[in-house]
Motif scaffolding. Structure first.
Motif, PDB file in Angstrom:
ATOM      1  N   VAL A 149       6.187  -1.001   7.803  1.00 52.92           N
ATOM      2  CA  VAL A 149       5.533   0.307   7.738  1.00 52.92           C
ATOM      3  C   VAL A 149       6.638   1.350   7.646  1.00 52.92           C
ATOM      4  N   ASN A 150       6.654   2.110   6.561  1.00 52.29           N
ATOM      5  CA  ASN A 150       7.742   3.070   6.320  1.00 52.29           C
ATOM      6  C   ASN A 150       7.180   4.484   6.239  1.00 52.29           C
ATOM      7  N   GLY A 151       7.869   5.400   6.942  1.00 53.09           N
ATOM      8  CA  GLY A 151       7.493   6.809   6.854  1.00 53.09           C
ATOM      9  C   GLY A 151       6.144   7.114   7.456  1.00 53.09           C
ATOM     10  N   LEU A 152       5.859   6.548   8.629  1.00 49.94           N
ATOM     11  CA  LEU A 152       4.593   6.815   9.308  1.00 49.94           C
ATOM     12  C   LEU A 152       4.730   8.107  10.115  1.00 49.94           C
ATOM     13  N   ASN A 153       3.910   9.084   9.806  1.00 51.08           N
ATOM     14  CA  ASN A 153       3.987  10.388  10.467  1.00 51.08           C
ATOM     15  C   ASN A 153       2.591  10.845  10.859  1.00 51.08           C
ATOM     16  N   GLY A 154       2.507  11.510  12.012  1.00 52.90           N
ATOM     17  CA  GLY A 154       1.220  12.058  12.412  1.00 52.90           C
ATOM     18  C   GLY A 154       0.971  11.950  13.891  1.00 52.90           C
ATOM     19  N   LYS A 155      -0.306  11.960  14.239  1.00 51.62           N
ATOM     20  CA  LYS A 155      -0.724  12.079  15.636  1.00 51.62           C
ATOM     21  C   LYS A 155      -1.809  11.070  15.958  1.00 51.62           C
TER      22      LYS A 155
ATOM     23  N   LEU B 271       0.851  -1.179   0.000  1.00 55.59           N
ATOM     24  CA  LEU B 271       0.000   0.000   0.000  1.00 55.59           C
ATOM     25  C   LEU B 271       0.894   1.239   0.000  1.00 55.59           C
ATOM     26  N   ARG B 272       0.564   2.218  -0.839  1.00 48.71           N
ATOM     27  CA  ARG B 272       1.378   3.424  -0.970  1.00 48.71           C
ATOM     28  C   ARG B 272       0.537   4.654  -0.624  1.00 48.71           C
ATOM     29  N   ASN B 273       1.221   5.608   0.034  1.00 48.88           N
ATOM     30  CA  ASN B 273       0.613   6.901   0.353  1.00 48.88           C
ATOM     31  C   ASN B 273      -0.717   6.718   1.088  1.00 48.88           C
ATOM     32  N   ILE B 274      -0.602   6.217   2.316  1.00 49.02           N
ATOM     33  CA  ILE B 274      -1.774   5.957   3.143  1.00 49.02           C
ATOM     34  C   ILE B 274      -2.006   7.164   4.053  1.00 49.02           C
TER      35      ILE B 274
ATOM     36  N   GLN C 249       4.233   6.492   4.029  1.00 48.25           N
ATOM     37  CA  GLN C 249       4.700   6.374   2.645  1.00 48.25           C
ATOM     38  C   GLN C 249       4.264   5.044   2.049  1.00 48.25           C
ATOM     39  N   ASN C 250       4.485   3.958   2.782  1.00 51.04           N
ATOM     40  CA  ASN C 250       4.021   2.666   2.286  1.00 51.04           C
ATOM     41  C   ASN C 250       3.930   1.643   3.409  1.00 51.04           C
ATOM     42  N   VAL C 251       3.057   0.680   3.194  1.00 51.72           N
ATOM     43  CA  VAL C 251       2.903  -0.469   4.095  1.00 51.72           C
ATOM     44  C   VAL C 251       3.022  -1.715   3.237  1.00 51.72           C
ATOM     45  N   ASN C 252       3.924  -2.624   3.623  1.00 53.73           N
ATOM     46  CA  ASN C 252       4.152  -3.831   2.843  1.00 53.73           C
ATOM     47  C   ASN C 252       3.989  -5.053   3.726  1.00 53.73           C
TER      48      ASN C 252
END
Length: 890
Positions: free
Chosen positions: A425-431, A378-381, A400-403
């Motif tokens: 899980v790569n590049g997970l950002n947020g709150k 999955l890309r750009n979640i 950014q992506n989940v594989n």
């Protein structure tokens, strides 16, 4: 003789042939003129035709210009047929079956330009006996036909225009209408327009064009259309699970077979298919059908597909666009239609864009997706909350992506069976915002088939904030890995519903904000065997004055920094049997400031001693060695009467504790020896030996130590602000040896000191000489070379105070006895009385002095007045010299 028999046989054969020929001619003549009447009199139909040719031997019949209609259109017990056929050819008709049993039984039927309206007979009641089918066909051929088929209720069943059809081994089953398919066949060749098929009262199948070429079926603008609105569907079918609406621009398939209630397609291709599914809140009974037929698709390809799933309230639940799906086998039937995914599948490959799932609280979007039975990418979640406040956790995240690499995933009895090899899980950002008022409810795992297994989970290059009650927890540059996650029937009974194997966690610039503090670290790293924290800080977010105003009862305010924290060992915090066993814990470079104000009300709750605090830890804990080094501890305290806080300083602080435990790890010692060395007040060496035992229910302890070469002036920063005294001299050695428990403390104290003097201070900070002199009368300024130890006894514990309060009161009593003698309490009382009397005398003297000062001032004024009078007299008599001359002359 032989010639005679041969001639006789030939004559008989010729006669038979002539009779057959005459019979055939006669039959044709009779049928041509009498068939309509016979059919009218002996069947439910009326027919007419232009030409008729019948071959009696083969049963072949050929009609042209045929017209047919029902004699009694209201009769529902026979098939109703109305219309015209340009040419009708029947091969091998069972004539006697037709004439005597009223049933058409033929091997081949060919119709050219039929324009027919067919009304199926009313299905027979199984309780009254099964009816024979009045139409038996093996092979059928139709050219340029327009055919409409209706049920006995006049409800349209099948409709088609411009039909060209060749079907082999066709069998009609009108008695099965509504339950099973009304016909089955072996092979077909078809082209048609405006196809319509209504198998039940819920759905209708339509197609604009149908054609076959070399065994390949092509269907244009095919649709499965719901015949009811959602409101009527839930009204008339309250136990059905889902309502479907499907259409596609083009459908192709290689083979098409019908058998009972099963429809099978192979090598199926859909172009721009669109599926819309309306969900309901019901859980249907197993016997209730949501979908009438078994539809099986083999080797399926969906190109540019679109899916929309709608909630019962009409809001969107799920949508996906630009889907490309290759599915080896897809099955949809009454069982699958009850589930969250309304079909079963085998091997597949799915690529798609613009995936959107909307729950009651979250909106989840995925820009691109690629899925097979063995992987998902999955890309750009993005996850956005759809509400501001809820009793559930809300997530505002982007990745950014989940594989995923999957060993097995499928639904078994509407339960997810999942075995995952790896999750990245790569590049997970947020709150993530925790629920403000979460409802206490038991988690539901009904949708999971146990065990659920995930072999490895990796989180990389992420930045997360977790906020619970406006206390944000910040993880920057977060990387984590967890192995062997398993959820089963036993683990879900625990607070954490799963168990894990090895794990690791690393984050930089960690930050956590609470009501009064901001906790941070430049590096936080831990796994199952090591913990590393760099540059930890616990900084107050409020001033001391603000802190005092906001706390209801007295409490410490901490300001702590630690250069490095390390821990080695093994621990488990994710299972029901939590434990911590560490071989070594090290805190290097601790800089701690502890401030307490006595201005707020006392906290009158019971303060347990340290052994009881350790015992209250609910899981087995054992730390073989705890080390605090290269550290500085500062304690500050103020009162309502103090002029600023008093201060105690312990620098070059080193602490070593062994066997730190909760008393719950079998086979481990429970006695805890603690050794402390430091410099007291930046000058004097201090050593302490302290022991306690978590296995002792009385919380017994011993604490012994000494302070050497302490200039008394060095403790002035602590005693001056609120005791209003200062000290001079030298405390050469202070030795204490105390024992205690939850009830009190006792022991001995020995202090060697020289030239110890006390100065009582005025409010201005200046020395009050008189009071200082009185206080020093009672104080032993020198202890001598070999001072005796004093006994510390009868010190009861105030259980609303901490351990250090009890320890200080024991030291305090020993100091009083050393400086004031063994009768220190009486001496202290005498000092107070003397100081009090002295203060009273001073006040009286001050009052008398003021009165004397006033009297003197009045007398001086009187003298001044008399002197002035004399000056005036002298001036009148010519001055002092004239008066003196006159006196001299006389």
């Amino acid at each position: 003789m032989k010639k005679k028999y041969l001639r006789l046989f030939s004559i008989i054969l010729g006669i038979l042939f002539l009779l057959f020929l005459l019979g055939n001619i006669g039959l044709n003549v009779w049928l041509k003129h009498q068939l309509p009447t016979y059919v009218k009199n002996n069947s439910a139909y009326i027919i007419s035709y232009k030409t008729l040719d019948v071959h009696m031997g083969t049963g072949n019949i050929f009609f042209t210009g045929l017209t047919i209609k029902n004699k009694n259109p209201q009769n529902q017990n026979t098939i109703g047929i109305e219309g015209t056929v340009d040419t009708l050819s029947i091969s091998r008709l069972g004539i006697f079956d037709w004439l005597y049993n009223k049933r058409i039984n033929t091997s081949d039927l060919t119709l050219k330009q039929p324009n027919l309206k067919i009304i199926l007979a009313k299905p027979s009641d199984s309780r009254t006996g099964k009816k024979r089918n009045p139409l038996v066909l093996e092979n059928i051929s139709i050219e340029d036909g327009n055919i409409q088929v209706f049920r006995h209720t006049r409800q349209k069943f099948v409709g088609v225009q411009d039909l060209n059809l060749k079907v082999t081994n066709l069998h009609m089953k009108e008695a099965a209408v509504g339950k099973k398919l009304p016909f089955i066949f072996d092979s077909y060749d078809i082209s048609a327009r405006n196809f319509y098929f209504r198998p039940d009262n819920v759905y209708a199948f339509t197609a604009k064009e149908i054609s076959t070429k070399e065994g390949q079926m092509n269907v244009k603008n095919m649709a499965m259309v719901p015949l009811l609105s959602y409101a009527n569907f839930t009204k008339y079918y309250p136990k059905k699970r889902n309502l479907f609406d499907f259409k596609t621009e083009e459908m192709n398939f290689k083979d098409f077979t019908l058998k009972d209630d099963k429809i099978t397609f192979t090598k199926v291709r859909f172009e721009k298919p669109e599926l819309k599914m309306f969900t309901t809140n019901v859980s249907p009974e197993k016997k209730e059908k949501s979908f009438t037929y078994n539809v099986q698709l083999e080797d399926v390809f969906f190109n540019n597909a679109k899916i929309d799933i709608v909630k019962p309230n009409g809001n969107p639940l799920f949508s996906a666009g630009n889907l490309r799906m290759n599915i080896e086998q897809l099955l949809m039937n009454e069982e699958t239609a009850r589930g969250n995914i309304p079909f079963e599948y085998n091997d597949f490959k799915i690529d798609g864009q613009n995936i959107n799932y909307i729950s009651n609280t979250q909106n989840i979007k995925v820009s691109t997706i690629a899925i097979t039975p063995k992987m998902a990418d999955l890309r750009n979640i993005s996850m956005k909350p759809t509400v501001a406040v809820t009793d559930k956790t809300l997530m505002d995240l982007a990745a950014q992506n989940v594989n995923l690499k999957v060993n097995e995933w499928k639904f078994v009895d509407n339960k997810l069976k999942l075995n995952v090899q790896n999750v990245l899980v790569n590049g997970l950002n947020g709150k993530i915002v925790g629920a403000e008022n979460p409802k206490k409810r038991k988690p539901a795992f009904e949708g999971i088939a146990f065990p659920l297994i995930v072999k490895n989970v990796s989180l990389k290059n992420s930045n997360l904030i977790y906020d619970q009650g406006k206390k944000p927890l910040v993880f920057n540059d977060l990387n984590a890995n967890i192995q062997n996650i398993e959820m089963n029937e036993n683990t879900i009974k625990n607070g954490i519903p799963f168990k894990t194997g090895n794990y690791s966690f690393t984050t930089r610039n960690f930050n956590y904000k609470t009501e009064f503090y901001n906790l941070s670290a430049s590096l936080l790293k831990f796994n199952k065997n090591t913990v590393q924290v760099s540059n930890f800080a616990m900084k107050p977010t409020v001033s001391r004055a603000q802190f005092i105003r906001r706390i209801p009862t007295e409490k410490d305010l901490y300001d702590i920094k630690v250069t490095q924290i390390n821990m080695n060992g093994s621990w488990d915090f994710f299972s029901a049997t939590k434990s911590l066993e560490a071989s070594h814990v090290s805190l290097d470079g601790v800089d701690a400031n502890i401030f307490r104000s006595k201005i707020p009300k006392d906290d009158l709750t019971e303060k347990p001693l340290y052994s009881k605090l350790l015992r209250s830890i609910k899981f087995p804990m054992f730390i073989n060695n705890l080390e605090v080094k290269n550290s500085l501890l500062v304690y500050e305290e103020d009162t309502k009467k103090s002029d600023g806080p008093g201060k105690l300083i312990f620098d070059q602080f080193y602490l070593q504790a062994n066997n730190l435990n909760s008393g719950k790890m079998k086979g481990k010692p429970t006695q805890i020896p603690i050794s402390i060395t430091c410099r007291f007040m930046n000058s004097s060496p201090m050593k302490v030996k302290w022991t306690l035992d978590t296995n002792n229910s009385d919380d017994a302890f011993t604490i012994a130590g000494n302070i050497t070469a302490l200039p008394a002036a060095n403790i002035n920063p602590f005693i001056e602000p609120y005791l209003k005294i200062s000290a001079t001299g030298i405390i050469a050695d202070l030795i204490f040896n105390l024992k205690g428990n939850n009830n009190g403390i006792h022991g001995t104290l020995n202090m060697k000191h020289e030239n110890l003097k006390i100065a009582v201070l005025k409010k201005t900070g200046e020395k009050d000489k008189i009071l200082s002199a009185i206080a020093n009368v009672f104080v032993k300024s020198d202890s001598g070379i070999y001072p005796e130890s004093v006994v510390v006894d009868n010190v009861d514990r105030d259980k609303t105070k901490s351990f250090f309060n009890l320890f200080w009161r024991g030291i305090e009593l020993g100091l009083k006895k050393t400086l004031l003698g063994k009768n220190a309490p009486k001496t202290e009382e005498s000092i107070r009385n003397t100081v009090g009397n002295t203060k009273s005398a001073l006040e009286e003297n001050k009052k008398d002095l003021q009165e004397t000062k006033t009297e003197v001032k009045e007398k001086v004024e009187t003298v001044k007045e008399k002197v002035q009078e004399k000056k005036e007299i002298i001036k009148e008599k010519g001055g002092f010299w004239n008066i003196f001359k006159k006196k001299s002359d006389s």
